[in-house]
Motif scaffolding. Structure first.
Motif, PDB file in Angstrom:
ATOM      1  N   PHE A 113       1.100  -1.166  -0.178  1.00 36.31           N
ATOM      2  CA  PHE A 113       0.059  -0.133  -0.072  1.00 36.31           C
ATOM      3  C   PHE A 113       0.834   1.004  -0.041  1.00 36.31           C
ATOM      4  N   ARG A 114       0.418   2.572  -0.163  1.00 34.80           N
ATOM      5  CA  ARG A 114       1.263   3.679  -0.177  1.00 34.80           C
ATOM      6  C   ARG A 114       0.625   4.535   0.726  1.00 34.80           C
ATOM      7  N   ARG A 115       1.724   5.157   1.388  1.00 34.53           N
ATOM      8  CA  ARG A 115       1.286   6.336   2.225  1.00 34.53           C
ATOM      9  C   ARG A 115       2.433   7.489   2.169  1.00 34.53           C
ATOM     10  N   PRO A 116       1.948   8.683   2.304  1.00 37.50           N
ATOM     11  CA  PRO A 116       3.198   9.728   2.149  1.00 37.50           C
ATOM     12  C   PRO A 116       4.163   9.436   3.441  1.00 37.50           C
ATOM     13  N   LEU A 117       5.263   9.770   3.346  1.00 31.98           N
ATOM     14  CA  LEU A 117       6.324   9.634   4.260  1.00 31.98           C
ATOM     15  C   LEU A 117       7.299  10.834   4.591  1.00 31.98           C
ATOM     16  N   ILE A 118       7.030  11.385   5.810  1.00 30.85           N
ATOM     17  CA  ILE A 118       7.737  12.603   6.383  1.00 30.85           C
ATOM     18  C   ILE A 118       8.936  12.256   7.077  1.00 30.85           C
ATOM     19  N   ILE A 119      10.009  12.635   6.525  1.00 31.51           N
ATOM     20  CA  ILE A 119      11.209  12.404   7.222  1.00 31.51           C
ATOM     21  C   ILE A 119      11.520  13.842   7.763  1.00 31.51           C
ATOM     22  N   LEU A 120      11.939  13.537   9.051  1.00 30.08           N
ATOM     23  CA  LEU A 120      12.601  14.879   9.717  1.00 30.08           C
ATOM     24  C   LEU A 120      13.955  14.730   9.611  1.00 30.08           C
ATOM     25  N   SER A 121      14.939  15.759   8.817  1.00 26.77           N
ATOM     26  CA  SER A 121      16.148  15.465   8.626  1.00 26.77           C
ATOM     27  C   SER A 121      16.945  16.917   8.992  1.00 26.77           C
ATOM     28  N   PRO A 122      17.456  16.763  10.264  1.00 28.78           N
ATOM     29  CA  PRO A 122      18.180  17.918  10.716  1.00 28.78           C
ATOM     30  C   PRO A 122      19.454  18.008   9.958  1.00 28.78           C
ATOM     31  N   LYS A 123      19.893  19.043   9.459  1.00 20.78           N
ATOM     32  CA  LYS A 123      21.064  19.331   8.605  1.00 20.78           C
ATOM     33  C   LYS A 123      22.336  19.087   9.371  1.00 20.78           C
ATOM     34  N   ARG A 124      22.380  19.066  10.658  1.00 18.29           N
ATOM     35  CA  ARG A 124      23.429  18.648  11.553  1.00 18.29           C
ATOM     36  C   ARG A 124      23.720  17.413  11.411  1.00 18.29           C
ATOM     37  N   THR A 125      22.724  16.427  11.540  1.00 13.54           N
ATOM     38  CA  THR A 125      22.722  15.182  11.397  1.00 13.54           C
ATOM     39  C   THR A 125      23.519  14.626  10.183  1.00 13.54           C
ATOM     40  N   LEU A 126      23.189  15.122   8.998  1.00 12.83           N
ATOM     41  CA  LEU A 126      23.884  14.976   7.604  1.00 12.83           C
ATOM     42  C   LEU A 126      25.307  15.135   7.815  1.00 12.83           C
ATOM     43  N   ARG A 127      25.811  16.110   8.496  1.00  9.55           N
ATOM     44  CA  ARG A 127      27.002  16.799   8.469  1.00  9.55           C
ATOM     45  C   ARG A 127      27.971  15.971   9.656  1.00  9.55           C
ATOM     46  N   ASN A 128      27.212  15.215  10.715  1.00  8.80           N
ATOM     47  CA  ASN A 128      27.871  14.532  11.567  1.00  8.80           C
ATOM     48  C   ASN A 128      28.693  13.342  11.378  1.00  8.80           C
ATOM     49  N   SER A 129      30.021  13.249  11.475  1.00  3.63           N
ATOM     50  CA  SER A 129      30.917  12.383  11.181  1.00  3.63           C
ATOM     51  C   SER A 129      30.563  10.969  11.964  1.00  3.63           C
ATOM     52  N   ARG A 130      29.723  11.148  13.201  1.00  3.27           N
ATOM     53  CA  ARG A 130      29.282   9.971  14.120  1.00  3.27           C
ATOM     54  C   ARG A 130      28.124   9.222  13.531  1.00  3.27           C
ATOM     55  N   ALA A 131      27.549   9.878  12.402  1.00  3.39           N
ATOM     56  CA  ALA A 131      26.191   9.443  11.999  1.00  3.39           C
ATOM     57  C   ALA A 131      26.785   8.563  10.572  1.00  3.39           C
ATOM     58  N   LYS A 132      26.920   7.252  11.088  1.00  3.73           N
ATOM     59  CA  LYS A 132      27.695   6.437   9.918  1.00  3.73           C
ATOM     60  C   LYS A 132      26.852   4.985  10.418  1.00  3.73           C
ATOM     61  N   SER A 133      26.897   4.193   9.646  1.00  5.93           N
ATOM     62  CA  SER A 133      26.581   2.786   9.638  1.00  5.93           C
ATOM     63  C   SER A 133      27.459   1.742   8.947  1.00  5.93           C
TER      64      SER A 133
END
Length: 187
Positions: A113-133
């Motif tokens: 099925f389909r539902r819209p997805l709202i992603i809260l995406s802080p810019k700081r997290t995108l630049r954080n070197s600790r945010a990795k997998s």
């Protein structure tokens, strides 16, 4: 996204005020399209959040608005693992780790099925070197083979008997708390 439900359509608001200006469209068309017209949409909105500078109107997607519009049907089928999602107007997520973000997007296309997805995406997290997998978390058979609503903190996984309280957080707040814990030599 409603013309081709098998495509992943992403719309990124560079700043919070862009999404604030589009709020009327979100309220009228996106949050209630399934209830009003039985039109399913898998539109994914990447909305900035976190007050990372440039003022509150410029930095926040106003998550409280999305949570107020969430709406769900209490008569959802308990036997269906996706029933709660099917009963909602859309899905809101604030992924903390890149692998979980990947699996959230993958799940968006995998659902029947389909539902819209709202992603809260802080810019700081995108630049954080600790945010990795690790790469293994992105592929089946890894430690995280699918989207997880709640992620366990590896630090406390080995110290379960020491846990006296739990803090539930997401996104950039996790990395802020991680930094405080490391500076304090553990908590």
């Amino acid at each position: 996204s409603s013309w081709n439900p098998n495509s992943l359509v992403l719309w990124e608001a560079q700043f919070g005020d862009f999404s604030n200006e589009a709020q009327v469209i979100f309220d009228t068309m996106i949050s209630s399209s399934n209830a009003k017209w039985r039109v399913e949409s898998n539109l994914t909105l990447l909305l900035p959040h976190g007050y990372d500078g440039q003022g509150p109107e410029h930095s926040s997607c106003r998550p409280e608005r999305w949570l107020q519009m969430f709406a769900s049907d209490d008569s959802a089928d308990d036997k269906d693992p996706d029933a709660a999602y099917k009963a909602c107007n859309f899905v809101v997520g604030c992924p903390t780790e890149p692998a979980n973000y990947f699996h959230l997007l993958r799940r968006q296309l995998a659902w029947s099925f389909r539902r819209p997805l709202i992603i809260l995406s802080p810019k700081r997290t995108l630049r954080n070197s600790r945010a990795k997998s690790p790469v293994s978390d992105f592929v089946d058979g890894g430690t995280q083979a699918q989207f997880s609503c709640v992620l366990d903190d590896p630090y406390w996984r080995e110290r379960k008997e020491e846990v006296k309280a739990a803090v539930v957080c997401c996104g950039e707040l996790y990395y802020d708390l991680l930094k405080v814990r490391e500076q304090a030599g553990g908590l």
